[in-house]
Design a protein around this motif. Structure first.
Motif, PDB file in Angstrom:
ATOM      1  N   ASN A 104     -11.224  -0.245  -0.881  1.00  0.00           N
ATOM      2  CA  ASN A 104     -10.156  -1.101  -1.398  1.00  0.00           C
ATOM      3  C   ASN A 104      -9.040  -1.179  -0.358  1.00  0.00           C
ATOM      4  O   ASN A 104      -8.009  -0.541  -0.478  1.00  0.00           O
ATOM      5  CB  ASN A 104      -9.628  -0.525  -2.713  1.00  0.00           C
ATOM      6  CG  ASN A 104      -8.680  -1.470  -3.417  1.00  0.00           C
ATOM      7  OD1 ASN A 104      -8.124  -2.370  -2.822  1.00  0.00           O
ATOM      8  ND2 ASN A 104      -8.499  -1.254  -4.702  1.00  0.00           N
ATOM      9  N   ALA A 266     -13.650  -1.189  -3.768  1.00  0.00           N
ATOM     10  CA  ALA A 266     -12.773  -2.340  -4.007  1.00  0.00           C
ATOM     11  C   ALA A 266     -13.102  -3.047  -5.317  1.00  0.00           C
ATOM     12  O   ALA A 266     -14.273  -3.175  -5.690  1.00  0.00           O
ATOM     13  CB  ALA A 266     -12.886  -3.325  -2.846  1.00  0.00           C
ATOM     14  N   THR A 291     -11.859   5.136  -8.210  1.00  0.00           N
ATOM     15  CA  THR A 291     -10.415   4.922  -8.155  1.00  0.00           C
ATOM     16  C   THR A 291      -9.668   6.125  -8.714  1.00  0.00           C
ATOM     17  O   THR A 291      -8.655   6.565  -8.149  1.00  0.00           O
ATOM     18  CB  THR A 291     -10.031   3.650  -8.934  1.00  0.00           C
ATOM     19  OG1 THR A 291     -10.680   2.513  -8.345  1.00  0.00           O
ATOM     20  CG2 THR A 291      -8.527   3.426  -8.906  1.00  0.00           C
TER      21      THR A 291
END
Length: 306
Positions: A104, A266, A291
């Motif tokens: 990301n 991402a 994440t």
């Protein structure tokens, strides 16, 4: 550490808004699909074009880019090898390989580059490599694997030129390489459209969480765990080993490549999975778990190498 926490908070809030929208049905039954198509066909190509059209292409020849490219290839190669042995299919294996290695670098990478590394441009090599190298190749594979066997050869060869993401990326590189200055009346509306990309992706991701089971449950658990392990641990370790052992990087340069490699998968990977209707659950869960894990991983990396 402030960049890690603030970047993660921004993403969590927008995803949360998407989840609430999905729960309340404000966008109707097709809301997620509309946002996904908007991001894939319109907003993301515009964002990639404006990002690359004014990028410094000299970063392509940096040693940091080589570390990024090699570490990406290493972890993606591991996933592909396992996928071939386990016969997960071309499309699913491609999405999993992306979740294992595609960081990301945009909506999370930029604030982390600013607050942790002190320079937003340090994320440019990763961004360029992914947009110009990884994305066109991966989407071409997805195009060919879902298009059947009856397409003529010439149409297959032109596949990258029919993909909006690839076209936006390649057009931006061409403008930057040629030194073309785009006038404001053209640039400004394209920029405005591109600014919709990240919110649309995050909102669509949040909507997709409505009614979904908790991650790491069901038949995709092993696939998701492999992708997350490679992304959260394998890629930063590979980047560190390559940076120190092969390229002799130390200090700030070493911190740069390891931090960028430790970024989570991402969110736009979910857009790709949704657009091609393959590996959607895998992408959603791998992005979500990686994440969450990226916060402690980035804090540890910053503490050890900073």
């Amino acid at each position: 550490m402030q960049g890690v926490l603030s970047g993660s908070l921004v993403i969590a809030v927008v995803i949360g808004v998407g989840y609430v929208i999905g729960r309340r049905g404000h966008l109707g039954a097709q809301g997620r699909e509309v946002l996904t198509k908007l991001a894939f066909h319109v907003a993301s190509p515009a964002l990639l074009f404006t990002t690359l059209a004014r990028a410094d292409l000299s970063v392509v020849f940096s040693s940091r880019l080589l570390v990024t490219a090699l570490s990406t290839a290493a972890v993606a190669g591991v996933f592909v090898a396992v996928g071939v042995v386990r016969r997960w299919g071309v499309g699913r294996t491609t999405i999993g390989a992306l979740c294992s290695s595609y960081v990301n670098s945009g909506n999370l990478g930029i604030p982390i580059a600013v607050y942790v590394l002190g320079d937003a441009s340090l994320v440019a090599p990763v961004l360029l490599f992914q947009l110009v190298g990884v994305t066109p190749v991966a989407l071409t594979i997805l195009d060919l694997s879902t298009a059947g066997e009856k397409q003529p050869l010439w149409r297959r060869l032109l596949t990258p030129l029919r993909n909006p993401i690839a076209v936006g990326s390649l057009a931006g590189v061409a403008v930057s390489a040629a030194g073309i200055e785009i006038p404001g009346p053209v640039w400004d509306p394209v920029t405005l459209i591109g600014n919709m990309a990240v919110p649309a992706v995050l909102l669509a991701f949040g909507i997709s969480l409505r009614g979904s089971t908790l991650p790491l449950r069901g038949g995709d658990r092993g696939v998701v765990l492999l992708a997350v392990a490679l992304k959260a641990v394998g890629q930063p370790l590979a980047a560190w080993a390559l940076a120190v052992g092969v390229f002799g990087l130390r200090g700030a340069h070493l911190l740069d490549v390891v931090v960028t490699s430790a970024l989570p998968a991402a969110q736009n990977l979910f857009t790709y999975a949704s657009s091609y209707r393959v590996g959607e659950k895998l992408a959603r869960e791998a992005i979500l778990v990686s994440t969450v894990l990226s916060v402690p991983v980035l804090v540890v990396v910053a503490a050890l190498l900073g």
